[in-house]
Each structure stands twice: as structure tokens, then as C-alpha cells.
Design an enzyme around this catalytic site. Structure first.
Site, PDB file in Angstrom:
ATOM      1  N   GLU A 164       1.466  -0.245  -4.971  1.00 49.70           N
ATOM      2  CA  GLU A 164       0.612   0.635  -5.346  1.00 49.70           C
ATOM      3  C   GLU A 164       1.698   2.446  -5.520  1.00 49.70           C
ATOM      4  O   GLU A 164       2.192   2.699  -5.047  1.00 49.70           O
ATOM      5  CB  GLU A 164      -0.330   1.175  -4.612  1.00 49.70           C
ATOM      6  CG  GLU A 164      -1.455   2.371  -4.297  1.00 49.70           C
ATOM      7  CD  GLU A 164      -2.293   2.265  -3.448  1.00 49.70           C
ATOM      8  OE1 GLU A 164      -3.027   2.786  -3.668  1.00 49.70           O
ATOM      9  OE2 GLU A 164      -1.622   2.590  -2.179  1.00 49.70           O
TER      10      GLU A 164
ATOM     11  N   ASP B 242       0.534  -1.152   0.161  1.00 48.27           N
ATOM     12  CA  ASP B 242      -0.070  -0.057  -0.309  1.00 48.27           C
ATOM     13  C   ASP B 242       1.410   1.566   0.149  1.00 48.27           C
ATOM     14  O   ASP B 242       2.118   0.983   0.976  1.00 48.27           O
ATOM     15  CB  ASP B 242      -0.710   0.440   1.249  1.00 48.27           C
ATOM     16  CG  ASP B 242      -2.062   1.505   0.993  1.00 48.27           C
ATOM     17  OD1 ASP B 242      -2.471   1.160   0.508  1.00 48.27           O
ATOM     18  OD2 ASP B 242      -1.866   1.880   2.109  1.00 48.27           O
TER      19      ASP B 242
END
Length: 560
Positions: free
Chosen positions: A250, A205
Site C-alpha cells: 500500500e 500496510d
């Protein structure tokens, strides 16, 4: 490339499926999806052809950010199950040919995490340096917040100690200090723990925020060194512990910045990156019914190492951001697909799923998924895409697209036997509600979107060159058409997609395949196109039409 290569670098032609356990299937009847329910529905994913299951956060949480505010990275939220349930899921998925990856959320924790509870007790607490603090009042940072509807600064005052802590996201998510060796050791332990339970890697993330040095003093920055060295050390660590595991990052940055996260051409950092830039160009192309913005963007993709890969997607689990488009181009997409302000998010993104954006037009919906699978890279699906689920705009913010999976036309869409008020969110009403869009209805219909997506997955898996070949855009005269050629060794697949409603005949030339006896044979339907001795061919396409074609000749040994 040999077919046997695809088992070593499995991620280069995988089919990834993102699932929110809380919203997928409730097996114990409490209104909340759980690991038992996911395991009981694993055969649906196997029939679809999924090869990699990506689990959104399922860890203990205060649940103020849909599970991304984690209070224990080693556990399972008790609403969802136990560690034993996770192991059973992983084992069952592996039996069906699926690997499992999980979210690695370590750029911040919940403010209820034991580390932060200790850190805010005093300025000399042993856990104080697990987070980033400043003693002087911060300047105005309102322009740097990620969620402008909720926050006006990336620093929050802790009343007890009189210092400010860094939070790139919500104030209840303090940022970890990765310059601290103890924090890096803890992150390595987390990774090692889940690898031991059979996990095949991590979706990482907010990677740029994870490695940034904001708030560090010069001494800390000097000790930390190049942040990309830290990413490389994580890649080395998981390779030592589990050689075939991956880091899927990401990284929403322009190509020239994003490619650094592959290790500057050496393949030493992240294994895969989501292609946010290509995704946004695709939506601009769809809005204009003109393939040129996508073709130009794909042409600007930098070369990446052989064992790395781009991950393509139509819809992600989060805000569908358009932040890399110019304001003018963003407004074009808004006008086409989100004309009402409530359909937009933060003035830069969409909180809709694809089918409602396209007015439910089955031709365009299938065109888009065919296009996504045909792009060089690895296709990634968000749960419910395979049946054409819509969003519920009555649900606030990004959660509009995270509604319960629609299994049948039963109450709650077959997701749960609990009263509707106990569900985490409600499914949409109207034409995209469970009465009309559900798995049970479509799995018996050979003409359903589910059947079509299953076919795309099968053909994609049978054509590994589509994941391995370098980008080659074929020249042709129609602005609405994107023609791609994927060729590795003796294997060649040509894909053509018409983004407009007007039928066209697409002239192509395959200069490396001249001579007699070549044909382009359809892979998604019956049919073929003759190839002249000079390598030229003409491919008819209907409005919003698409074709996948394998080039065959007298020496071709691939199945068609």
C-alpha cells in the site's frame, strides 16, 4: 512469453479477492464472521475464478480500528477462530487453486500489545526502544495526521513517563521503531511464522510510514541507513523462505515516488503496488465521461521490472481516496458520485461502493469492471463487488463499505443466524439490500453481475498478455473511448471502452498486423470485426459499451 511463465510469476495475471473474515460468513451463529464460515464459502470464490485470497487483519485486537490495532501478530482473534482454522482454510483454498496472502501491519501495534505495555512502564524498559519517543514537547503536527476527524497531532503524551510517542494513525496505535534491529528481527519472525503455515505472501500496510525515519535521532538514522535497503532485505528474506511469495504494498504516492518501492527499477523491494494514481484518474474519467484523464495518467506510469506488477482496483477496503487529484478535479468527482457531504470522507475521499455511485446502472457498472480488468496489471476485487453490493451510510466512517456479505434474501442477508443486533455492522436497506442483491439470486441468473464478473475472470486468465504486456494506448478520435492493445509475441488482445452514453464507431489501426486474413474476434460475446490488409479496423460500440477482441489470423493457435 510462454504460458508456462505465468506459473512462475503467478502474481502478474492473478485475480486477487480481499475479504474481511469478520464480515464474510458467520458459521457458529454468534453474529461474527469466522474462518469456518469463510472455508464453507470457498467454492463461491472458486466458481468466481479467484486465484489469490487476501485476508484483512484477523489477529487478536482491541478492535478499535477494525482489526488494524493488533495486540498479537502470531495469533487469531478468538471471535474468528483458531490457528487450526487458518491452516484448514489455507489448505482448502490451495485445493481449489487459490493462494492466500495476509495483511502485514507492522508500522504500528495496538497500545495493548505486550511490547507497548512494557515500553510505557519506564524510560529504561528493554522494550522502550521498540517505539519512537521524544522527551521535548512536539510542535504543531495537525497537518500531518491521517485521520483529521479523530486526531490533531501525531504525538501523544504518555502521562506515566512524561514523554511523547509517535502515532501516524490513531493514538491507540503507537508506531514501531524499525530502526531498532530487535524490531526488525521480530518482524522477520512474524513473516517466517505465517509462511510456515502456507501463506503465499503479504499485503503490506502503509509502507511509506513503515520505513520513515521521523522522530529518530541522528545516531539511529545513521545505523538504520537507507530505508529502502530494509525493504529489500524483507524481499530477500521471504524469497529465501518461500521463493514464490509476494509483498503487495500500500503505497499511495505519485508515480515518481512510488516506483522507488519496486527497487528503483531493479525489482528488489515490493513485488506489487496498488495503482492509487490510476484509480483516481479512472474516477475523474468516469465523472467526465471522458477517457483522456485515464489515458494520460496511464501514459505517465513508469516502467517497472519484469517480475513486478501494478494492482488495479475499483473499490478498496478503505477510504477510496482522491488525494492525488487537484481540488478542482476532486470536486468534479464529488459532484458526480458523492454530492452529499455524508458520502465523503476527510474532504478527500469516498465512502461509497461503485453501484450506488452509478445509480445502479448495469451498463456503467459492467463497463467499469471490464475496464479495470483490461488495464495493464492485476485486478483486485473487494468482497461483495462481484454481486454489486452497496454501502450503508448509516455506518460511520470507512466502515460504511465493510458491511456483512449478502448471501441470500434471508434475515441478515444469510450472513448469520444471530439476532441483527449482534452483527458487527448492518447491511444496507433499499434497492441494494440483501432482498435484491445477493449471491443466491445471482448464481442462478446467467445475466447477473456475478455471471458477468465470472466471465471477465475466465477471459482475463485466458489472456495472460493483458497482465504481461507493456501499456499501448491506440490512437482514435473519440475522447470518450479508451482503446488498449496488449501484445506479447504472437498473442494480441485489443480492448475498447466507451465512457459516454453515445454510441460510437471507433477506427483503429494495428500497424504491426498488416496483410490478409486477420480478424478481431470478440471474447465476451459472439461477434467479430474485419481487419483490412493495412491493419485498419472499425469497432462499433454502444453507449457505455465495451469489447475485448483477440486478433486472429491463419497462423493463430490461441483459442477464441
Amino acid at each position: 512469453m510462454k504460458i508456462t511463465d505465468t506459473s512462475d510469476l503467478w502474481w502478474k495475471n492473478a485475480v486477487v479477492y480481499c475479504v474481511d473474515v469478520e464480515k464474510f460468513m458467520d458459521w457458529d451463529g454468534d453474529g461474527i464472521g469466522d474462518f469456518q464460515g469463510l472455508s464453507q464459502r470457498i467454492d463461491h470464490l472458486a466458481e468466481l475464478g479467484v486465484t489469490c485470497l487476501w485476508l484483512m487483519p484477523f489477529y487478536p485486537t482491541a478492535n478499535l480500528d477494525d482489526g488494524y490495532d493488533i495486540s498479537d501478530h502470531y495469533g487469531v482473534d478468538r471471535r474468528l477462530g483458531t490457528l487450526g482454522d487458518v491452516v484448514e482454510l489455507v489448505r482448502t483454498a490451495q485445493d481449489r487453486g487459490m493462494r492466500v496472502i495476509v495483511d502485514l501491519v507492522v508500522n504500528h501495534t495496538s497500545d495493548r500489545h505486550p511490547w507497548f505495555v512494557e515500553a510505557r512502564k519506564s524510560t529504561d524498559n528493554p522494550y522502550r526502544d521498540f517505539y519512537v519517543w521524544r522527551s521535548d514537547e512536539p510542535p504543531d503536527t495537525s497537518a500531518e495526521v491521517v485521520f483529521p476527524d479523530q486526531e490533531d497531532s501525531i504525538w501523544e503524551l504518555d502521562e506515566k513517563t512524561g514523554e511523547w510517542y509517535l502515532h501516524r494513525f490513531y493514538r491507540h496505535q503507537p508506531d514501531l521503531n524499525v530502526a531498532n534491529p530487535r524490531v526488525r528481527d521480530e518482524i522477520a519472525k512474524m513473516i517466517g511464522f505465517w509462511l510456515e503455515l502456507g501463506i503465499s505472501g503479504f499485503r503490506v500496510d502503509a509502507v511509506p510510514f513503515l520505513i520513515e525515519t521521523i522522530g529518530m535521532d541522528e545516531g539511529e538514522e545513521s545505523r538504520y541507513g537507507d530505508p529502502h535497503t530494509y525493504l529489500a532485505s524483507l524481499r530477500q528474506f521471504i524469497s529465501r523462505r518461500s521463493g514464490s511469495s509476494i509483498l503487495l504494498g500500500e503505497v499511495n504516492l505519485p508515480y515518481e515516488d512510488a516506483v522507488r518501492f519496486f527497487g528503483d527499477g531493479h525489482g528488489t523491494e515490493l513485488t506489487m503496488l496498488f495503482d492509487f494514481v490510476g484509480n483516481q484518474a479512472m474516477y475523474l474519467a468516469l465523472a467526465r465521461q471522458d477517457a483522456r484523464p485515464l489515458a494520460e495518467t496511464l501514459g505517465s506510469r513508469p516502467q517497472i521490472p519484469r517480475d513486478c506488477q501494478w494492482a488495479n482496483f475499483v473499490r478498496n477496503h478503505d477510504e477510496l481516496t482522491l488525494d492525488k487529484l487537484s481540488e478542482e478535479h476532486r470536486q468534479e468527482v464529488f459532484a458526480a458520485f458523492a454530492p452529499e457531504e455524508d458520502m465523503q470522507l476527510f474532504g478527500r475521499g469516498l465512502r461509497r461502493r461503485l453501484p450506488p455511485m452509478l445509480g445502479g446502472d448495469p451498463r456503467r457498472i459492467r463497463l467499469v469492471y471490464s475496464l479495470m480488468f483490461a488495464l495493464p496489471g492485476t485486478p483486485t476485487l473487494f468482497y461483495g463487488e462481484e454481486i454489486g453490493m452497496g454501502e450503508n451510510l448509516d455506518v460511520p466512517g470507512r466502515l460504511a463499505v465493510r458491511t456483512p456479505m449478502q448471501w441470500s434474501d434471508a434475515p441478515n442477508g444469510g450472513f448469520s443466524s444471530a439476532p441483527a443486533r449482534k452483527l458487527p455492522t448492518q447491511p444496507p436497506d433499499g434497492g441494494f439490500g440483501p432482498q435484491f442483491v445477493n449471491v443466491s439470486l445471482q448464481r442462478r441468473d446467467p445475466d447477473s453481475l456475478l455471471s458477468f464478473l465470472s466471465l471477465l475472470v475466465r477471459r482475463y486468465r485466458e489472456c495472460p498478455e493483458m497482465g504481461w504486456a507493456p501499456l499501448h494506448v491506440l490512437e482514435q478520435p473519440h475522447p470518450s473511448v479508451l482503446a488498449l492493445c496488449s501484445s506479447v509475441d504472437e498473442a494480441t488482445v485489443v480492448t475498447v471502452h466507451n465512457l459516454s452514453s453515445d454510441p460510437v464507431a471507433v477506427p483503429l489501426r494495428l500497424p504491426d498486423h498488416t496483410g490478409e486474413g486477420h480478424r478481431l474476434v470478440d471474447l465476451l460475446a459472439d461477434g467479430e470485426v474485419a481487419v483490412a490488409s493495412d491493419g485498419s479496423a472499425e469497432v462499433p460500440l454502444e453507449g457505455y459499451g465495451y469489447r475485448w477482441l483477440r486478433l486472429t489470423g491463419s497462423a493463430t493457435r490461441r483459442l477464441v
